[in-house]
Design an enzyme around this catalytic site. Structure first.
Site, PDB file in Angstrom:
ATOM      1  N   CYS A   1     -36.327  29.223  12.118  1.00 32.11           N
ATOM      2  CA  CYS A   1     -35.761  27.873  12.356  1.00 32.11           C
ATOM      3  C   CYS A   1     -34.959  28.036  13.653  1.00 32.11           C
ATOM      4  CB  CYS A   1     -35.015  27.324  11.400  1.00 32.11           C
ATOM      5  SG  CYS A   1     -36.030  27.058   9.929  1.00 32.11           S
TER       6      CYS A   1
ATOM      7  N   CYS B   1     -39.739  25.428  12.257  1.00 29.56           N
ATOM      8  CA  CYS B   1     -39.070  24.859  11.404  1.00 29.56           C
ATOM      9  C   CYS B   1     -37.654  24.396  11.943  1.00 29.56           C
ATOM     10  CB  CYS B   1     -38.738  25.716  10.307  1.00 29.56           C
ATOM     11  SG  CYS B   1     -37.960  27.108  10.477  1.00 29.56           S
TER      12      CYS B   1
END
Ligand code: DVN
Length: 275
Positions: A100, A181
């Protein structure tokens, strides 16, 4: 005097012949050594690049196993009949870790994005992952009835859609986008009229797989140069915004190539503070 002159001439002739013979022997040796060193096979290149990738993460026999999974996608098949799904077992064998905030996509900006991410401690492109780094820049294909991997006379990117190289990049790009993400970045080319090209892998495969709420935002870094023809108001970038899954926030920043180079070389500029 004359006999002395004749002697000198004879000596020169002998030395000349010896020099030519020496040259021939050296040339033969160099030629023999060069021809004797066969170019490494595709498999050897694959294994070497696999082992060289963060050696602490990849073990000796992992690369051999990975080779077996990789080649089953195309060996023995018509090189225009290798769909991207043929690489599903490979993706299953090497799933992408969720990273992420660090993932950097790109389009028409391969050199500048990899110059920027080569330190590896900030953003991560597909080519900074195991599969992307091993296969980047390589060409391969198989042939019906053969168990060999060929690296010449393979179909080019546009020769047919289902060729081994294009299907590989489409499949790994899809998996890389599925693993995206948080805040995702994309480096696009501000020196072309259509930075968001609908036929590109980024547009046709990756953006379509950015799903909210797994992906919270897409931050476009539009790389500009003195002769840049586009900016963040470009029509194709408006199309990009429309394509984004509902809920994903869109940002665009025009960043000069010079600034990116400065950030790459200046270690005091922290990650994410370049623009
Ligand atoms: O987000 C990135 C990255 O994740 C990658 O997996 O896909 C995205 C980049 O793909 P893209 O959006 O299609 O961007 P490009 O610059 O049009 O193409 C990326 C690469 O695909 C090119 O660099 C080519 O690879 P190569 O030759 O540099 O090893 C290849 N490619 C795309 N279109 C091609 C082509 N190669 C030959 N002919 C074409 N028409």
């Amino acid at each position: 005097m004359e006999s002395g002159e004749k002697g000198r001439r004879r000596l020169c002739r002998i030395l000349g012949v010896v020099a030519v013979l020496l040259l021939v022997v050296i040339l033969a040796l160099v030629l023999g050594l060069t021809l004797g060193q066969k170019a490494p096979t595709f498999k050897a290149t694959f294994i070497a690049k696999c082992k060289a990738f963060n050696a602490s993460m990849v073990h000796e026999d992992d690369c051999e196993k990975l080779w077996g999974v990789f080649e089953q996608a195309y060996v023995g098949r018509d090189p225009c009949e290798v769909p991207m799904e043929a690489y599903d077992p490979l993706i299953a064998a090497v799933p992408f870790k969720l990273e992420c905030k660090r993932m950097m996509f790109w389009s028409k900006s391969k050199d500048v994005v990899h110059e920027f991410t080569k330190k590896g401690d900030c953003f991560l492109t597909l080519e900074n992952t195991l599969l992307g780094s091993v296969l980047d820049g390589l060409t391969w294909c198989g042939k019906k009835g053969s168990s060999e991997t060929f690296t010449t006379s393979c179909p080019g990117w546009d020769d047919c859609v289902n060729n081994p190289v294009r299907s590989f990049w489409n499949r790994v790009s899809a998996a890389f986008a599925d693993a995206a993400c948080g805040d995702v970045s994309a480096m696009l080319n501000g020196s072309i009229a259509t930075p968001f090209n609908p036929t590109s892998v980024f547009a046709s495969i990756e953006v379509k797989r950015f799903k909210y709420p797994r992906v919270k935002s897409l931050n476009v870094v539009l790389v500009t140069q003195a002769n840049s023809v586009t900016n963040c108001t470009n029509a194709s970038l408006k199309d990009l915004q429309k394509e984004l899954d509902q809920g994903i926030t869109y940002n665009c920043k025009e960043v000069s190539e010079a600034r990116l180079e400065e950030c790459s070389s200046n270690k005091t500029i922290p990650c994410g503070a370049c623009w």
